[in-house]
Design a protein around this motif. Structure first.
Motif, PDB file in Angstrom:
ATOM      1  N   ALA A 115       0.822  -1.324   0.131  1.00 49.29           N
ATOM      2  CA  ALA A 115       0.040  -0.041  -0.186  1.00 49.29           C
ATOM      3  C   ALA A 115       0.945   1.235  -0.075  1.00 49.29           C
ATOM      4  N   HIS A 153      -4.377   3.768   7.560  1.00 53.76           N
ATOM      5  CA  HIS A 153      -5.395   2.984   7.495  1.00 53.76           C
ATOM      6  C   HIS A 153      -5.269   1.542   7.067  1.00 53.76           C
ATOM      7  N   VAL A 154      -4.129   1.003   6.629  1.00 53.58           N
ATOM      8  CA  VAL A 154      -3.999  -0.555   6.345  1.00 53.58           C
ATOM      9  C   VAL A 154      -3.487  -1.003   7.753  1.00 53.58           C
ATOM     10  N   VAL A 213      -5.989  -2.023  10.456  1.00 52.95           N
ATOM     11  CA  VAL A 213      -6.742  -3.092  10.000  1.00 52.95           C
ATOM     12  C   VAL A 213      -5.957  -4.399   9.951  1.00 52.95           C
ATOM     13  N   ILE A 249      -3.112  -2.282  -2.654  1.00 52.06           N
ATOM     14  CA  ILE A 249      -4.306  -0.856  -2.508  1.00 52.06           C
ATOM     15  C   ILE A 249      -3.472   0.057  -3.563  1.00 52.06           C
ATOM     16  N   ILE A 278      -8.383  -2.431  -4.538  1.00 53.35           N
ATOM     17  CA  ILE A 278      -7.624  -3.533  -4.160  1.00 53.35           C
ATOM     18  C   ILE A 278      -7.334  -4.246  -5.325  1.00 53.35           C
ATOM     19  N   PHE A 316      -9.614  -9.513   4.926  1.00 54.67           N
ATOM     20  CA  PHE A 316      -8.987  -8.274   4.804  1.00 54.67           C
ATOM     21  C   PHE A 316      -9.930  -7.347   3.962  1.00 54.67           C
ATOM     22  N   VAL A 317     -10.233  -7.598   2.919  1.00 54.32           N
ATOM     23  CA  VAL A 317     -10.995  -6.760   2.088  1.00 54.32           C
ATOM     24  C   VAL A 317     -12.290  -6.032   2.703  1.00 54.32           C
ATOM     25  N   MET A 336     -11.313  -3.610   5.521  1.00 59.28           N
ATOM     26  CA  MET A 336     -10.984  -2.234   4.854  1.00 59.28           C
ATOM     27  C   MET A 336     -11.994  -1.450   4.361  1.00 59.28           C
ATOM     28  N   LYS A 337     -13.355  -2.273   4.027  1.00 60.44           N
ATOM     29  CA  LYS A 337     -14.483  -1.499   3.485  1.00 60.44           C
ATOM     30  C   LYS A 337     -15.249  -1.124   4.634  1.00 60.44           C
ATOM     31  N   ARG A 355     -13.573   0.104   7.459  1.00 59.92           N
ATOM     32  CA  ARG A 355     -12.990   1.046   7.735  1.00 59.92           C
ATOM     33  C   ARG A 355     -13.127   2.557   7.006  1.00 59.92           C
TER      34      ARG A 355
END
Length: 210
Positions: A5, A13-14, A17, A50, A176, A191-192, A195-196, A198
């Motif tokens: 990322a 942000h990553v 998570v 990302i 992504i 993980f996806v 992230m959504k 967040r």
């Protein structure tokens, strides 16, 4: 699972998570590679990336998870001493800071996408790092354009102030990406999804409808 990322997005942000996933799943291992260069997923053994901006590699699967805005900020002291630009064209009369490794002299600043505004400017400072540009802005050197998540913390604590809020903002999609030949594992899907979630929770991010 390996993830890449952009540096600031990854840190802000990553990594949170990733931290929550590692706490929830003791058997999970993650390699997080933060870099602003374009990483080749297959060649470098990365499970997902990302990317901010439309991807160019048609060999990759992609899933849009949200959007970020390109905005303008400056320190309160700079705006007090030099005045606040009221319209986009006013930027040409101000001290500007640009994140650009190669440019020098004149540059073109745009806002609002391809159908928006464009002016020719002569920034006082060119740097190749968003962190450096924001630090210079905090030190009252001038106005910088950056992405909403990059400036959010500094706007929240009062070190920077957003300007030209009535000007239509340029919006960049956040994707992504996955190698096209591989099925998404449970870890990747988890993980996806995280992230959504967040994007839904954070004001500096805009979630993409599922």
């Amino acid at each position: 699972m390996s993830i890449t990322a952009p540096v600031i997005f990854g840190r802000v942000h990553v990594l949170p998570v990733v931290t929550e996933l590692l706490k929830a799943w003791p058997q999970l291992n993650i390699r997080l590679f933060l870099t602003d260069r374009v990483v080749h997923l297959v060649e470098e053994g990365i499970d997902l990336a990302i990317r901010i901006a439309p991807p160019q590699d048609s060999a990759l699967k992609m899933q849009k998870i949200g959007e970020v805005q390109k905005i303008f900020v400056a320190s309160p002291a700079y705006l007090k001493n030099h005045g606040e630009p009221q319209v986009f064209e006013d930027l040409a009369t101000h001290s500007l800071i640009e994140v650009n490794e190669y440019a020098a002299g004149y540059s073109e600043w745009r806002q609002g996408g391809t159908s928006g505004f464009s002016i020719k400017v002569s920034p006082r400072l060119f740097v190749n790092s968003v962190d450096a540009a924001l630090t210079a802005a905090i030190e009252d050197l001038g106005i910088v354009t950056a992405l909403s998540y990059q400036t959010h913390q500094f706007v929240e604590n009062g070190q920077l102030r957003r300007i030209l809020t009535d000007t239509p903002a340029s919006v960049l999609p956040v994707f992504i990406l996955f190698p096209a030949k591989e099925r998404q594992s449970v870890n990747v899907r988890t993980f996806v999804s995280a992230m959504k979630d967040r994007f839904m929770a954070k004001r500096s991010l805009k979630a993409h409808p599922t």
